[in-house]
Design an enzyme around this catalytic site. Structure first.
Site, mmCIF file in Angstrom:
data_model
loop_
_atom_site.group_PDB
_atom_site.id
_atom_site.type_symbol
_atom_site.label_atom_id
_atom_site.label_comp_id
_atom_site.label_asym_id
_atom_site.label_seq_id
_atom_site.Cartn_x
_atom_site.Cartn_y
_atom_site.Cartn_z
ATOM 1 N N LYS A 40 45.924 8.429 20.423
ATOM 2 C CA LYS A 40 45.492 7.029 20.549
ATOM 3 C C LYS A 40 46.678 6.070 20.452
ATOM 4 O O LYS A 40 47.756 6.471 19.979
ATOM 5 C CB LYS A 40 44.473 6.723 19.458
ATOM 6 N N ARG A 138 33.387 2.779 8.117
ATOM 7 C CA ARG A 138 33.602 1.953 9.315
ATOM 8 C C ARG A 138 32.741 2.413 10.469
ATOM 9 O O ARG A 138 32.471 1.652 11.391
ATOM 10 C CB ARG A 138 35.086 1.907 9.708
ATOM 11 N N TYR A 265 67.570 -18.950 11.690
ATOM 12 C CA TYR A 265 66.643 -20.061 11.445
ATOM 13 C C TYR A 265 66.505 -20.305 9.949
ATOM 14 O O TYR A 265 66.394 -19.352 9.172
ATOM 15 C CB TYR A 265 65.258 -19.746 12.031
ATOM 16 N N MET A 313 63.452 -13.707 17.334
ATOM 17 C CA MET A 313 62.618 -12.969 18.284
ATOM 18 C C MET A 313 63.420 -11.868 18.993
ATOM 19 O O MET A 313 62.912 -10.779 19.231
ATOM 20 C CB MET A 313 62.034 -13.930 19.323
#
Ligand SMILES: *Cc1c(COP(=O)(O)O)cnc(C)c1O
Length: 377
Positions: A40, A138, A265, A313
């Protein structure tokens, strides 16, 4: 082994290590237990086409996926083995699942009705597995109510619908204390007794990677390893797998930073004296967690270089003051081995306050997956 794809940042994947890890699961549970490798989420982010190519020679019993789309992708790749879809399927996708010869895992009688209807309208036969909820909560038929749903499930078999298996899923096989695994297993056994004898071809299964390694006595007919195959530790006190993958990125820029120079940043790091910084071409846009800012390391020239400032990023900046001779174009290792140093997925996960699964599956499309498969088993 194309070098032109190793330009900025990439993931190396070793197919032979993937197979070795499957063989280690097999060695734990025994030769007679079937393997249902979980592929998966694009084989945990490493690339399902190559993963299946690497696993086919060891003849898995079936493959496990989470969605109908993932199952269809396996069929498009030419996979002919059974494909199990482990997550409940939205109502509109039963026909598509049946047409692609996917085996659905069912959690309720309404799902069985939908599957029966899909079989009737397509004229295609299907088999299904019954999921039993023994505490994961679940999905799955409730373990306490097997006396109610059990007979109805059994009745519905026939007319193009086959019961292919029955399974449960452990919620805490990753922790060393096995009490919860044992109690889930006992609940599952109660359900199997209530159901009575299953068809001869039906598979009973329960174990993920951690359970297959920790509690091989619960292997039953088949196991469903995922994370361990892809080179991540499956849980506390469990053996380390073969590494399988490494994440590497190039040094793009190097400079000497005078005392007080700031980086990134928010200017969250300032050079304490003269420092030497290298900008490396990988960032949160590639799936590197932003939490690694001022916390994580990479390896450069076989030595640890701390990440300074926030993760951007597209790039990170690392302190190479203690590592002589680093130049533009050198390769930094974000996950994996360089010389006698290794950064593991588990270490990155700890810096990021998450689990190795999330790190592994979180690397973005921007990183080419470069498979190296010697085919030597
Ligand atoms: C993902 C998954 C597995 C594999 O679990 P790992 O911890 O990655 O080995 C097994 N069974 C089911 C139902 C799953 O969803």
């Amino acid at each position: 082994m194309s070098t032109e794809r190793r330009t900025r940042a990439w993931i190396e994947v070793h197919g032979d290590d993937l197979r070795r890890n499957l063989e280690r699961i097999r060695a734990s549970v025994g030769e007679d237990v079937g393997m249902i490798p979980m592929v998966k989420a694009d084989a945990y982010g490493l690339g399902v086409a190559r993963a299946v190519g690497a696993l086919e020679p060891v003849r898995p019993l079936a493959y496990g996926v989470a969605t109908v789309e993932e199952g269809r992708e396996l069929r498009d790749l030419g996979v002919t083995r059974p494909v199990l879809v482990f997550t409940p399927v939205p109502p509109g996708l039963y026909r598509a699942a049946v047409e692609a010869d996917l085996t659905l895992c069912l959690s309720e009688l309404a799902a069985l009705d939908r599957l029966r209807e899909a079989v009737r309208t397509t004229g295609v036969e299907a088999s299904f597995h019954v999921e039993v909820d023994t505490g994961m909560g679940r999905s799955g038929f409730g373990w306490r109510e097997a006396g109610e749903w059990g007979p109805l499930v059994r009745e519905s078999v026939g007319a193009g619908l086959g019961l292919g298996g029955c399974f449960t899923h452990f919620h805490s096989a990753d922790v060393a204390e096995v009490g919860s695994v044992r109690s889930q297993w006992e609940r599952f056994q109660d359900v199997l007794r209530a159901l009575g004898p299953l068809p001869g071809e039906a598979l009973v299964h329960a174990c993920n990677s951690a359970a297959a390694l920790r509690c091989p006595e619960y292997a039953a007919d088949a196991v469903r390893p995922g994370i361990f195959l892809y080179g991540a530790v499956a849980g506390e006190e469990l053996p380390a797998p073969e590494p399988v993958m490494a994440v590497r990125a190039r040094v793009l820029f190097v400079r000497d930073a005078p005392p007080g120079s700031t980086v990134g940043y928010g200017a969250t790091h300032a050079a304490r004296g003269w420092e030497r910084w290298a900008t490396v071409g990988i960032g949160y846009g590639d799936g590197l967690p932003r939490r690694l800012g001022n916390r994580g390391h990479v390896l450069v020239s076989g030595r640890r270089a701390p990440i300074v400032g926030r993760i951007s990023m597209d790039v990170i900046v690392v302190d190479i003051s203690e590592i002589p001779g680093v130049g533009v174009g050198d390769v930094a290792t974000v996950v994996g081995r360089d010389g006698d140093q290794t950064i593991t997925l588990e270490e990155v996960a700890a810096w990021a306050d998450t689990i190795n699964y999330e790190i592994l599956t979180g690397f973005s499309r921007r990183l080419p997956r470069i498979w190296i498969d010697r085919g030597d088993g």
